[in-house]
Design an enzyme around this catalytic site. Sequence first.
Site, PDB file in Angstrom:
ATOM      1  N   CYS A 248       0.840  -1.191   0.000  1.00 46.10           N
ATOM      2  CA  CYS A 248       0.000   0.000   0.000  1.00 46.10           C
ATOM      3  C   CYS A 248       0.876   1.242   0.000  1.00 46.10           C
ATOM      4  O   CYS A 248       2.104   1.164   0.146  1.00 46.10           O
ATOM      5  CB  CYS A 248      -0.948   0.018   1.204  1.00 46.10           C
ATOM      6  SG  CYS A 248      -0.103   0.180   2.784  1.00 46.10           S
TER       7      CYS A 248
ATOM      8  N   CYS B  85       3.057   1.626   3.050  1.00 45.96           N
ATOM      9  CA  CYS B  85       4.294   0.840   3.010  1.00 45.96           C
ATOM     10  C   CYS B  85       5.376   1.589   2.234  1.00 45.96           C
ATOM     11  O   CYS B  85       6.538   1.644   2.658  1.00 45.96           O
ATOM     12  CB  CYS B  85       4.035  -0.519   2.362  1.00 45.96           C
ATOM     13  SG  CYS B  85       2.839  -1.556   3.231  1.00 45.96           S
TER      14      CYS B  85
ATOM     15  N   ASP C 144      -1.357  11.304 -29.375  1.00 50.11           N
ATOM     16  CA  ASP C 144      -0.393  10.950 -30.412  1.00 50.11           C
ATOM     17  C   ASP C 144      -1.098  11.082 -31.767  1.00 50.11           C
ATOM     18  O   ASP C 144      -2.330  11.017 -31.851  1.00 50.11           O
ATOM     19  CB  ASP C 144       0.098   9.521 -30.195  1.00 50.11           C
ATOM     20  CG  ASP C 144       1.070   9.070 -31.267  1.00 50.11           C
ATOM     21  OD1 ASP C 144       1.936   9.882 -31.642  1.00 50.11           O
ATOM     22  OD2 ASP C 144       0.950   7.931 -31.733  1.00 50.11           O
TER      23      ASP C 144
ATOM     24  N   ASP D 161       5.356   5.902 -27.320  1.00 49.15           N
ATOM     25  CA  ASP D 161       4.393   6.526 -26.417  1.00 49.15           C
ATOM     26  C   ASP D 161       4.379   5.888 -25.024  1.00 49.15           C
ATOM     27  O   ASP D 161       3.755   6.425 -24.110  1.00 49.15           O
ATOM     28  CB  ASP D 161       2.976   6.426 -26.996  1.00 49.15           C
ATOM     29  CG  ASP D 161       2.843   7.128 -28.332  1.00 49.15           C
ATOM     30  OD1 ASP D 161       3.341   8.262 -28.448  1.00 49.15           O
ATOM     31  OD2 ASP D 161       2.267   6.539 -29.262  1.00 49.15           O
TER      32      ASP D 161
END
Length: 728
Positions: free
Chosen positions: A34, A37, A443, A622
Amino acid sequence: MTSEFTPRQDFSAFLRHNPGGGERLDLLVRGARCAGCISKIEGQVGALAGVGSARMNLTTGKLSVGFADGGGDPALVIETLDRLGYPATPFDPAKSAAAHDAEGRRLAMALGVAAFGAGNAMMFSVPIWAGLFGQELGPAMRTMMQWMSAAVGAPCAVYAGMPFFTSAWRSLKAGRANMDVPISIGVLLTLAISFVETVLGGADTYFDAAVSLLFLLLIGRWLDHRLRARARSAAGDILALQAPAAAVISPDGQEHRRPIGDIVPGDLLLVRPGDRIPVDGRIEAGQSSLDNALLTGETAPVLARVGDRCRAGALNLTGTLRLLATATSEDSAIADIARLVEAGAQSRSRYVQLADKAAALYVPVVHSAAAMTFAGGMILGMGPREALLRAVAVLIITCPCALGLAVPAVQVSASARLFRRGVLVKSGAALERLAEIDHVILDKTGVLTEGRPCLVDPVPAAVAMAAPLARASAHPLARALAREAGPTILADQVIETPGQGVEGFIRGRRARLGRAAFVGVTGAGPSETELWLAIEGEPKIRYVFQDQLRADAGATVRALLARGLSVEILSGDGFDPVRRVAEALGVTAWRAGLTPAEKAQIVARRTAEGRRVLMIGDGLNDTAALANAHAAMAPGTALDASQNAADLVFSGEGLAAVVTAIDTARTARRRALQNFGFAAAYNLIAAPAAMAGLVNPFVAALAMSGSSLAVTLNALRMGGGGGRRWTS
């Protein structure tokens, strides 16, 4: 008296030099799951002497620790992580994958045990519940049913709860409490009070409720594990595009194969037509056309001659090249893109869920309320049993199930709705980010356009004349010409000149198809978007190609602008093609000729300016920008690496799905906020009622389930409507 000295293990062999100076240690960290953490790990490791940076990737479990020149102790980093409850070893991708697979098996096993326990414990609890409706069991039979429920439910709850118990213990050892702490305490106290009630002959036990709660929570945890498994594959897919081996020419002129990882700068490589460039290098001999679409998105091939530099991942189309390696595979263009994608995944993993933020307030408040309930009951003269029942009721009725379901239930419903409309949502959290975006970067090639060259104003007779030669060439423009012509004969005695064109005989007449100079046209400059045909006895014919706009590109851009979003085009294609597309769509902000790193830098710059960016792209060039954007989408025709780096993938030939996804995400955000409001109101009412003794643990469990049902039903309001299903 003697003391034993244990020498600190030497990890210097695992240090790697950074191009900009200093050293880096990559570690595989287990147990982090998480944002809390990540904060603990990066904060504690980053505070160590000599450590310049610490970046934790929650998806892969990889912690990258940067050391200044001559500073830092790798062993101390590992000791610190172990003290925090996160064991670490030098990073190995194979071990990382094995650890991830092992965690998946443990969760699946725990989920199966919880399902078995919930179903079978319920079988013995139902006869006891039936007594609520006037069908009382005798004391002996009721006690037997309670012990049978305990025999099934308790062991299953203990086993199924281990993922939560270990996480809670690790959090408490570090001096903090996460959402697993109240879940663990509630389950264990529920089991304990149920055993006490069974021994004392009480009427109510809750073995089935404890294991059922774990079953529901484990479903969410297993789904989260599966989502992280998909996310971790993006960088791996990119690196898989590299050739596994390369042809190396030794000093004596002999050719032999060598693994790409063993290629070093200065090696002379042989790259044949159809092969990808294995590492970055410089052409020493030969001439060819290179397809850089994988790297830049540009559809037109590029002529490469002696002295030109070429990058790993480019496809050699026509001629044989001798390439002098100038970088290792780890320093190649593809590896750089993979690192950018991984860096984007690290920053994305820092996205803190609202429920995690609420845990900082929820845990101490609920535990304090339960403790005060027990203490107050004792002060008021209740027995320990009655006071404990009230405290357990507080923990159960305020269990964070409704809070935990508030967002996931909406995400599941919204994801199903989008799926029916041709949009695959890969991560529930992506919908939250998509609802927040205020700037869209598109793009050009493959997103705004169809991604393939098409013949402009084709004349059937002229196309038929060139088709026999076009069919014999692998050049992208020749393939487009052959595609336009359909089935036809093949030219005879075909010879292809790398970077120039193809020649042969069509029905006995010599013909050439290629560049203007190759077919004898004077005064025409070199162009990557045209072909010329010369046939004996016929006038020369020019064929012009262009990547066509998607049919709904203009409508989509207008719809985005109407929703208050700004739009920008970033492309690796040439200046003129990008300018034409931008002018056709009415987009004033656009850039052409960008590298993958430059695209990612622009996304980072927009983020630094306070914009929340939605990146839509389809090519390898990309992927870094997709990974670094606030939210990311890719068409179903995109490369696997791009689809893995994106949060959402849409099918079909149009862009309308982009607008649909944004609208749905915004609606989902409103539903989630409604659920959070309901969960907060429920707890404000339910907790005092439990503290006052107005509900027992059984009623508390029903109320908790009812609150979860309420937020789920509100989430299902997202799921209306039909539409077409997902097609890839």
